[in-house]
Scaffold this motif. Sequence first.
Motif, PDB file in Angstrom:
ATOM      1  N   GLU A 259       0.838  -1.197   0.000  1.00  0.00           N
ATOM      2  CA  GLU A 259       0.000   0.000   0.000  1.00  0.00           C
ATOM      3  C   GLU A 259       0.870   1.243   0.000  1.00  0.00           C
ATOM      4  O   GLU A 259       2.038   1.205   0.381  1.00  0.00           O
ATOM      5  CB  GLU A 259      -0.912   0.014   1.227  1.00  0.00           C
ATOM      6  N   SER A 260       0.275   2.345  -0.405  1.00  0.00           N
ATOM      7  CA  SER A 260       0.972   3.619  -0.305  1.00  0.00           C
ATOM      8  C   SER A 260       1.294   3.906   1.151  1.00  0.00           C
ATOM      9  O   SER A 260       0.433   3.773   2.028  1.00  0.00           O
ATOM     10  CB  SER A 260       0.112   4.741  -0.880  1.00  0.00           C
ATOM     11  N   ILE A 261       2.525   4.302   1.417  1.00  0.00           N
ATOM     12  CA  ILE A 261       2.881   4.571   2.802  1.00  0.00           C
ATOM     13  C   ILE A 261       2.142   5.785   3.343  1.00  0.00           C
ATOM     14  O   ILE A 261       2.040   5.949   4.563  1.00  0.00           O
ATOM     15  CB  ILE A 261       4.403   4.739   2.988  1.00  0.00           C
ATOM     16  N   SER A 262       1.604   6.609   2.463  1.00  0.00           N
ATOM     17  CA  SER A 262       0.825   7.758   2.912  1.00  0.00           C
ATOM     18  C   SER A 262      -0.498   7.346   3.534  1.00  0.00           C
ATOM     19  O   SER A 262      -1.159   8.161   4.184  1.00  0.00           O
ATOM     20  CB  SER A 262       0.572   8.723   1.754  1.00  0.00           C
ATOM     21  N   SER A 263      -0.896   6.095   3.348  1.00  0.00           N
ATOM     22  CA  SER A 263      -2.149   5.616   3.909  1.00  0.00           C
ATOM     23  C   SER A 263      -2.017   5.176   5.361  1.00  0.00           C
ATOM     24  O   SER A 263      -3.026   4.850   5.995  1.00  0.00           O
ATOM     25  CB  SER A 263      -2.697   4.462   3.069  1.00  0.00           C
TER      26      SER A 263
ATOM     27  N   SER B  41      13.054   7.124   7.091  1.00  0.00           N
ATOM     28  CA  SER B  41      12.493   7.894   5.988  1.00  0.00           C
ATOM     29  C   SER B  41      11.548   7.021   5.181  1.00  0.00           C
ATOM     30  O   SER B  41      11.548   5.795   5.315  1.00  0.00           O
ATOM     31  CB  SER B  41      13.597   8.456   5.092  1.00  0.00           C
ATOM     32  N   GLY B  42      10.756   7.655   4.344  1.00  0.00           N
ATOM     33  CA  GLY B  42       9.838   6.932   3.487  1.00  0.00           C
ATOM     34  C   GLY B  42       9.920   7.421   2.057  1.00  0.00           C
ATOM     35  O   GLY B  42      10.220   8.588   1.805  1.00  0.00           O
ATOM     36  N   ASP B  43       9.655   6.522   1.124  1.00  0.00           N
ATOM     37  CA  ASP B  43       9.645   6.828  -0.300  1.00  0.00           C
ATOM     38  C   ASP B  43       8.279   6.435  -0.837  1.00  0.00           C
ATOM     39  O   ASP B  43       7.993   5.253  -1.018  1.00  0.00           O
ATOM     40  CB  ASP B  43      10.753   6.078  -1.019  1.00  0.00           C
ATOM     41  N   ASN B  44       7.435   7.426  -1.103  1.00  0.00           N
ATOM     42  CA  ASN B  44       6.088   7.147  -1.578  1.00  0.00           C
ATOM     43  C   ASN B  44       6.082   6.431  -2.929  1.00  0.00           C
ATOM     44  O   ASN B  44       5.244   5.572  -3.174  1.00  0.00           O
ATOM     45  CB  ASN B  44       5.286   8.443  -1.689  1.00  0.00           C
TER      46      ASN B  44
ATOM     47  N   VAL C 194       9.598   2.052   3.382  1.00  0.00           N
ATOM     48  CA  VAL C 194      10.136   2.760   4.535  1.00  0.00           C
ATOM     49  C   VAL C 194      11.556   2.275   4.759  1.00  0.00           C
ATOM     50  O   VAL C 194      11.825   1.076   4.686  1.00  0.00           O
ATOM     51  CB  VAL C 194       9.282   2.510   5.784  1.00  0.00           C
ATOM     52  N   TYR C 195      12.453   3.199   5.041  1.00  0.00           N
ATOM     53  CA  TYR C 195      13.860   2.866   5.221  1.00  0.00           C
ATOM     54  C   TYR C 195      14.328   3.186   6.635  1.00  0.00           C
ATOM     55  O   TYR C 195      13.799   4.069   7.308  1.00  0.00           O
ATOM     56  CB  TYR C 195      14.737   3.659   4.248  1.00  0.00           C
TER      57      TYR C 195
END
Length: 115
Positions: A26-30, A70-73, A78-79
């Motif tokens: 899923e999108s990490i923005s969710s 950090s995250g990369d959408n 997620v890192y």
Amino acid sequence: QVHLGESGGGLVQPGGSLRLSCATSESISSFDSMAWFRQVPGRQRELVAGIFSGGSTNYADSVKGRFTISGDNAKNTVYLQMNSLKPEDTAVYYCRLTTSRYNYWGRGTQVTVSS
């Protein structure tokens, strides 16, 4: 069902670096929060780093200045960048993503810091 997979662990010498990745379906923005925990056998799982509501971050005192979450959408990933690693960082590292209703946990990736 959210699918979550961790990678990037391994054996590294003290002072070295590793980058852990937590790829999601899923999108990490969710997600309401994204975090990394770690656990040594026989001990409680502890929060290492997290991104929480509003974009705030939190780090364990033991990793401040050395680890970065950090995250990369674009990659749904997620890192956890880990620098200046110490033997006491040795643990199984787990990714956790949360929504208002559910917590999702990865299966863990082993990080071993040793000469």
